[in-house]
Design a protein around this motif. Structure first.
Motif, PDB file in Angstrom:
ATOM      1  N   LEU A 159       0.645 -10.879   7.445  1.00  0.00           N
ATOM      2  CA  LEU A 159       1.150 -11.037   6.078  1.00  0.00           C
ATOM      3  C   LEU A 159       0.321 -10.317   5.036  1.00  0.00           C
ATOM      4  CD1 LEU A 159       2.038 -14.818   6.403  1.00  0.00           C
ATOM      5  CD2 LEU A 159       3.628 -12.890   6.282  1.00  0.00           C
ATOM      6  N   VAL A 186      -0.564 -19.479  -5.225  1.00  0.00           N
ATOM      7  CA  VAL A 186      -1.760 -19.503  -6.068  1.00  0.00           C
ATOM      8  C   VAL A 186      -1.765 -18.216  -6.891  1.00  0.00           C
ATOM      9  CG1 VAL A 186      -4.291 -19.617  -6.092  1.00  0.00           C
ATOM     10  CG2 VAL A 186      -3.007 -20.795  -4.286  1.00  0.00           C
ATOM     11  N   ILE A 189      11.109   2.034  -1.879  1.00  0.00           N
ATOM     12  CA  ILE A 189      11.582   1.248  -0.725  1.00  0.00           C
ATOM     13  C   ILE A 189      10.926  -0.118  -0.794  1.00  0.00           C
ATOM     14  CG2 ILE A 189      11.736   1.107   1.796  1.00  0.00           C
ATOM     15  CD1 ILE A 189      11.282   4.139   1.887  1.00  0.00           C
ATOM     16  N   ALA A 216      20.064  -3.298   1.051  1.00  0.00           N
ATOM     17  CA  ALA A 216      20.049  -1.848   1.328  1.00  0.00           C
ATOM     18  C   ALA A 216      18.802  -1.536   2.154  1.00  0.00           C
ATOM     19  CB  ALA A 216      20.041  -1.072   0.026  1.00  0.00           C
ATOM     20  N   PHE A 246       5.496 -27.178   0.255  1.00  0.00           N
ATOM     21  CA  PHE A 246       5.387 -25.977   1.091  1.00  0.00           C
ATOM     22  C   PHE A 246       4.044 -26.051   1.814  1.00  0.00           C
ATOM     23  CE2 PHE A 246       4.443 -21.283   1.502  1.00  0.00           C
ATOM     24  CZ  PHE A 246       5.345 -21.078   2.537  1.00  0.00           C
ATOM     25  N   GLY A 282       9.063  -5.734  -3.289  1.00  0.00           N
ATOM     26  CA  GLY A 282       7.913  -6.638  -3.334  1.00  0.00           C
ATOM     27  C   GLY A 282       7.171  -6.405  -4.644  1.00  0.00           C
ATOM     28  N   VAL A 317      16.466   0.844   4.177  1.00  0.00           N
ATOM     29  CA  VAL A 317      16.175   2.272   4.360  1.00  0.00           C
ATOM     30  C   VAL A 317      15.838   2.490   5.827  1.00  0.00           C
ATOM     31  CG1 VAL A 317      14.633   4.170   3.748  1.00  0.00           C
ATOM     32  CG2 VAL A 317      15.397   2.565   1.979  1.00  0.00           C
ATOM     33  N   PHE A 376      10.410   5.044   9.852  1.00  0.00           N
ATOM     34  CA  PHE A 376      11.074   5.880   8.845  1.00  0.00           C
ATOM     35  C   PHE A 376      11.155   7.345   9.266  1.00  0.00           C
ATOM     36  CE2 PHE A 376       9.395   2.259   6.380  1.00  0.00           C
ATOM     37  CZ  PHE A 376      10.572   1.815   5.779  1.00  0.00           C
ATOM     38  N   GLY A 419      11.082  -9.633  -4.904  1.00  0.00           N
ATOM     39  CA  GLY A 419       9.918 -10.500  -4.667  1.00  0.00           C
ATOM     40  C   GLY A 419       9.245 -10.274  -3.332  1.00  0.00           C
ATOM     41  N   LEU A 454      15.368   0.201  -3.542  1.00  0.00           N
ATOM     42  CA  LEU A 454      16.245  -0.136  -2.407  1.00  0.00           C
ATOM     43  C   LEU A 454      15.589  -1.266  -1.629  1.00  0.00           C
ATOM     44  CD1 LEU A 454      16.620   3.599  -1.616  1.00  0.00           C
ATOM     45  CD2 LEU A 454      18.485   2.148  -2.441  1.00  0.00           C
ATOM     46  N   ARG A 510      15.989  -4.350   1.312  1.00  0.00           N
ATOM     47  CA  ARG A 510      16.830  -4.832   2.415  1.00  0.00           C
ATOM     48  C   ARG A 510      17.187  -6.314   2.243  1.00  0.00           C
ATOM     49  NH1 ARG A 510      13.389  -6.850   6.823  1.00  0.00           N
ATOM     50  NH2 ARG A 510      14.654  -5.970   8.479  1.00  0.00           N
TER      51      ARG A 510
HETATM   52  C1  LIG Z   1       3.076 -17.612   3.081  1.00  0.00           C
HETATM   53  C2  LIG Z   1       2.320 -16.687   2.154  1.00  0.00           C
HETATM   54  C3  LIG Z   1       1.422 -17.213   1.239  1.00  0.00           C
HETATM   55  C4  LIG Z   1       0.722 -16.379   0.374  1.00  0.00           C
HETATM   56  N1  LIG Z   1      -0.098 -16.937  -0.569  1.00  0.00           N
HETATM   57  C5  LIG Z   1      -0.590 -16.157  -1.559  1.00  0.00           C
HETATM   58  C6  LIG Z   1      -1.161 -16.749  -2.726  1.00  0.00           C
HETATM   59  O1  LIG Z   1      -1.208 -17.975  -2.852  1.00  0.00           O
HETATM   60  N2  LIG Z   1      -1.640 -15.931  -3.702  1.00  0.00           N
HETATM   61  C7  LIG Z   1      -1.538 -14.572  -3.606  1.00  0.00           C
HETATM   62  O2  LIG Z   1      -1.952 -13.869  -4.547  1.00  0.00           O
HETATM   63  N3  LIG Z   1      -0.974 -13.984  -2.516  1.00  0.00           N
HETATM   64  C8  LIG Z   1      -0.492 -14.741  -1.509  1.00  0.00           C
HETATM   65  N4  LIG Z   1       0.163 -14.175  -0.453  1.00  0.00           N
HETATM   66  C9  LIG Z   1       0.147 -12.708  -0.312  1.00  0.00           C
HETATM   67  C10 LIG Z   1       1.126 -12.044  -1.278  1.00  0.00           C
HETATM   68  O3  LIG Z   1       2.338 -12.723  -1.253  1.00  0.00           O
HETATM   69  C11 LIG Z   1       1.336 -10.610  -0.851  1.00  0.00           C
HETATM   70  O4  LIG Z   1       0.094  -9.920  -0.701  1.00  0.00           O
HETATM   71  C12 LIG Z   1       2.184  -9.813  -1.848  1.00  0.00           C
HETATM   72  O5  LIG Z   1       3.267 -10.568  -2.337  1.00  0.00           O
HETATM   73  C13 LIG Z   1       2.666  -8.576  -1.105  1.00  0.00           C
HETATM   74  O6  LIG Z   1       3.422  -7.763  -1.939  1.00  0.00           O
HETATM   75  P1  LIG Z   1       3.856  -6.325  -1.473  1.00  0.00           P
HETATM   76  O7  LIG Z   1       3.951  -5.498  -2.706  1.00  0.00           O
HETATM   77  O8  LIG Z   1       2.991  -5.842  -0.388  1.00  0.00           O
HETATM   78  O9  LIG Z   1       5.339  -6.450  -0.951  1.00  0.00           O
HETATM   79  P2  LIG Z   1       6.022  -7.383   0.134  1.00  0.00           P
HETATM   80  O10 LIG Z   1       6.052  -8.739  -0.407  1.00  0.00           O
HETATM   81  O11 LIG Z   1       5.460  -7.157   1.466  1.00  0.00           O
HETATM   82  O12 LIG Z   1       7.489  -6.807   0.051  1.00  0.00           O
HETATM   83  C14 LIG Z   1       7.891  -5.617   0.686  1.00  0.00           C
HETATM   84  C15 LIG Z   1       9.374  -5.495   0.497  1.00  0.00           C
HETATM   85  O13 LIG Z   1       9.836  -4.334   1.153  1.00  0.00           O
HETATM   86  C16 LIG Z   1      11.092  -4.616   1.728  1.00  0.00           C
HETATM   87  N5  LIG Z   1      11.343  -3.665   2.798  1.00  0.00           N
HETATM   88  C17 LIG Z   1      10.600  -3.478   3.933  1.00  0.00           C
HETATM   89  N6  LIG Z   1      11.163  -2.529   4.711  1.00  0.00           N
HETATM   90  C18 LIG Z   1      12.268  -2.106   4.055  1.00  0.00           C
HETATM   91  C19 LIG Z   1      13.264  -1.138   4.351  1.00  0.00           C
HETATM   92  N7  LIG Z   1      13.252  -0.429   5.485  1.00  0.00           N
HETATM   93  N8  LIG Z   1      14.275  -0.963   3.460  1.00  0.00           N
HETATM   94  C20 LIG Z   1      14.327  -1.666   2.301  1.00  0.00           C
HETATM   95  N9  LIG Z   1      13.403  -2.611   1.983  1.00  0.00           N
HETATM   96  C21 LIG Z   1      12.375  -2.826   2.836  1.00  0.00           C
HETATM   97  C22 LIG Z   1      10.951  -6.033   2.236  1.00  0.00           C
HETATM   98  O14 LIG Z   1      12.198  -6.657   2.441  1.00  0.00           O
HETATM   99  C23 LIG Z   1      10.157  -6.666   1.098  1.00  0.00           C
HETATM  100  O15 LIG Z   1      10.986  -7.210   0.117  1.00  0.00           O
HETATM  101  C24 LIG Z   1       0.883 -14.980   0.434  1.00  0.00           C
HETATM  102  C25 LIG Z   1       1.796 -14.438   1.349  1.00  0.00           C
HETATM  103  C26 LIG Z   1       2.524 -15.286   2.174  1.00  0.00           C
HETATM  104  C27 LIG Z   1       3.543 -14.708   3.092  1.00  0.00           C
END
Ligand SMILES: Cc1cc2nc3c(=O)[nH]c(=O)nc-3n(C[C@H](O)[C@H](O)[C@H](O)COP(=O)(O)OP(=O)(O)OC[C@H]3O[C@@H](n4cnc5c(N)ncnc54)[C@H](O)[C@@H]3O)c2cc1C
Length: 509
Positions: free
Chosen positions: A449, A69, A20, A258, A386, A23, A260, A300, A50, A43, A45
């Protein structure tokens, strides 16, 4: 979109895993599971891979509007190598020669922090004197020691306990890394120049934490940065594309748009997922890359909610107010990464803790058309920027008013102007994303975040690990051990895949 069950019927004999979210952690988990022989469906949404590593379109140009970064590329190199591929064949990375340019208003000075540690000590001497440079050299040495103490026994280990960490890292080594001091207090031992204390205190915000509450162990981020900050050709979006491309080459199926809506469970544990449009997909296991709060608050279903630790809004990490804009710039030589510091750092974090935007925010600017080299030329014409300002993650309980947001934007631009930077952008060339939008993009977070904040020395141990109490349900992402940030989230996806594969193997036996 309507998806029939047949589309997902697993026609081969491999075990099917539904991931799900696409990211970073969802993508690394998918890669590792596919190369281990699982049939994997991601899957998502959203409309692209990314997650937070996303772009927004501004005046016809794509701007990276998440992480900018990039550190520890070896984490991605290992992922590609283990899948029989080479990161450099999919992604071009240039090493930045300064980590960032830092500026203080009203001629409080400007400081470029070189990536090379020896050059950094020379630069600190020129900026703040020989004694401060000696203390800075000691700081770098201690930051390296903290990193080395925690790298394998904590960050790369499957959800370590305090006891387990003591055993693996050694009690003496742990005592030396100041686990009980706050980052802010520890920095006071190294830096007498308040600007440098502020500069290194900002590293707490990389985990969405408050430097006055975060533990001194976050000094390790200084070592991580000093080990290299990288600028990908094509921006951070290229990192997401490279990961999704690798997964696809291994047979992973991606379904976008999609959502979930439920994780389906039976007596044996996970049985599949149901999408918001009603389609159901059978799966032996699920890796959930959504924030843990989405699970624990029941988005969920009740069985998955009971399978993970409860999350409290009070423990949330920071949110952000971000602006992606195409603007003409002048008066200040922006670097790829530039930070404009507020005059009163304590007031900034006190305001956020009270649920307000800072009276004067520290502003991070990523000038995305400028290269990794410190002397890379300014682009001609308008450029892509940005901007990030820290904000409280209370969109569900204390939403920010439009006036408050407008006031914060004004003080943001005023601060940059006081540092010499002039920006010319039309309102159509500017896209704002605040806590409310982040809360919609990442449900149940209130806009946070980075999962839970790293406040206090035990916070890192309170993040859940990959395994849950529900058979077949695994967690991956920035709200899971080892925490937020692109490399850490990537590691969490790998840990989830490894746990799932291990459990699958032992169940089959
Ligand atoms: C503005 C900003 C600046 C940042 N700067 C940095 C940086 O410079 N360097 C760094 O290393 N990190 C940085 N971070 C942190 C970094 O981006 C995150 O820690 C990392 O990308 C998180 O990845 P993740 O695997 O947790 O997934 P996430 O990025 O949280 O993705 C989760 C995914 O799950 C999907 N999802 C959620 N619920 C559902 C559902 N019910 N059904 C289907 N899909 C679903 C979402 O749409 C999303 O695509 C930054 C974050 C932000 C927002």
């Amino acid at each position: 979109m309507s998806i029939s069950r047949e589309v997902f019927a697993v026609t081969d004999r491999r075990a099917h895993v539904a991931v799900i979210g696409a990211g970073v952690a969802g993508l690394t988990a998918a890669v590792d599971l596919a190369r281990r022989g699982f049939a994997v469906t991601v899957l998502e949404r959203g409309r692209a891979p990314g997650g937070k590593m996303r772009t927004v379109d501004v005046a016809g140009r794509a701007i990276d509007a998440g992480p900018t970064v990039l550190t520890l590329p070896d984490v991605l190199e290992d992922l590609f190598a283990d899948a029989g591929a080479r990161l450099s064949d999919h992604l071009t990375l240039a090493r930045a020669d300064i980590l960032a340019r830092h500026a203080w208003a009203d001629d409080g000075g400007r400081f470029d922090l070189p990536a090379d540690p020896e050059a950094a000590v020379v630069a600190v001497e020129a900026f703040a004197g020989a004694a401060e440079a000696r203390r800075f050299a000691r700081f770098l040495k201690d930051a390296r020691r903290i990193y080395q103490t925690l790298d394998q026994p904590f960050m790369r280990a499957d959800r370590p306990s305090v006891g387990g960490l003591v055993k693996r890292a050694g009690a003496l080594n742990l005592a030396r890394i100041k686990p009980f001091a706050t980052l802010w207090k520890a920095l006071g031992d190294y830096f007498h120049d308040p600007r440098l204390r502020q500069l290194f205190g900002r590293y707490a915000t990389y985990t969405g934490s408050n430097p006055y509450l975060a533990p001194a162990t976050l000094m390790l981020i200084a070592h991580v940065e000093q080990a290299g900050v990288w600028v990908p050709t094509g921006g951070m979006a290229a990192v997401a594309r490279a990961l999704a491309g690798l997964a696809e080459s291994l047979g992973v199926a991606f379904v976008y748009n999609a959502e979930v809506a439920a994780i389906l469970t039976g007596r044996q544990g996970v049985e599949g997922v149901r999408l918001a449009d009603g389609a159901t997909i059978a799966a032996e296991s699920v890796v959930c890359n959504a924030d843990v709060a989405a699970l624990s608050t029941g988005l969920f279903g009740s069985a998955p909610a009971a399978a993970v630790p409860a999350t409290k809004p009070a423990d949330r990490s920071l949110s952000a107010l971000t602006l992606a804009l195409v603007a003409e710039t002048g008066g200040f030589p922006l670097s790829h990464h530039t930070v404009f510091f507020s005059g009163d750092y304590r007031a900034e974090f006190d305001a956020i803790a009270a649920g307000r935007l800072p009276p004067e925010p520290t502003v991070y600017v990523c000038a995305q058309d400028r290269g990794a080299a410190v002397d890379s030329p300014a682009p001609t014409g308008a450029e892509r920027l940005f901007l990030i300002v820290n904000a409280p993650a209370m969109a569900d309980t204390h939403p920010l008013s439009e006036q408050e947001i407008a006031r914060c934007e004004e003080t943001t631009f005023t601060l940059m102007a006081r540092c010499g930077l002039t920006l010319k952008a039309s309102p159509e060339a500017m896209v704002r994303t605040g806590p409310a939008e982040f809360a919609r993009l990442f449900p149940a977070t209130g806009g946070a975040l980075y999962g839970r904040a790293s406040h206090g020395w035990t916070a890192s141990f309170d993040r859940p690990g990959a395994r849950t109490k529900l058979a077949g349900l695994y967690l991956a992402g920035g709200s899971v051990h080892p925490g937020a940030g692109v490399p850490m989230a990537a590691l969490s996806g790998r840990l989830a895949a490894a746990s799932l594969a291990k459990d699958h193997g032992s169940t089959r036996r």
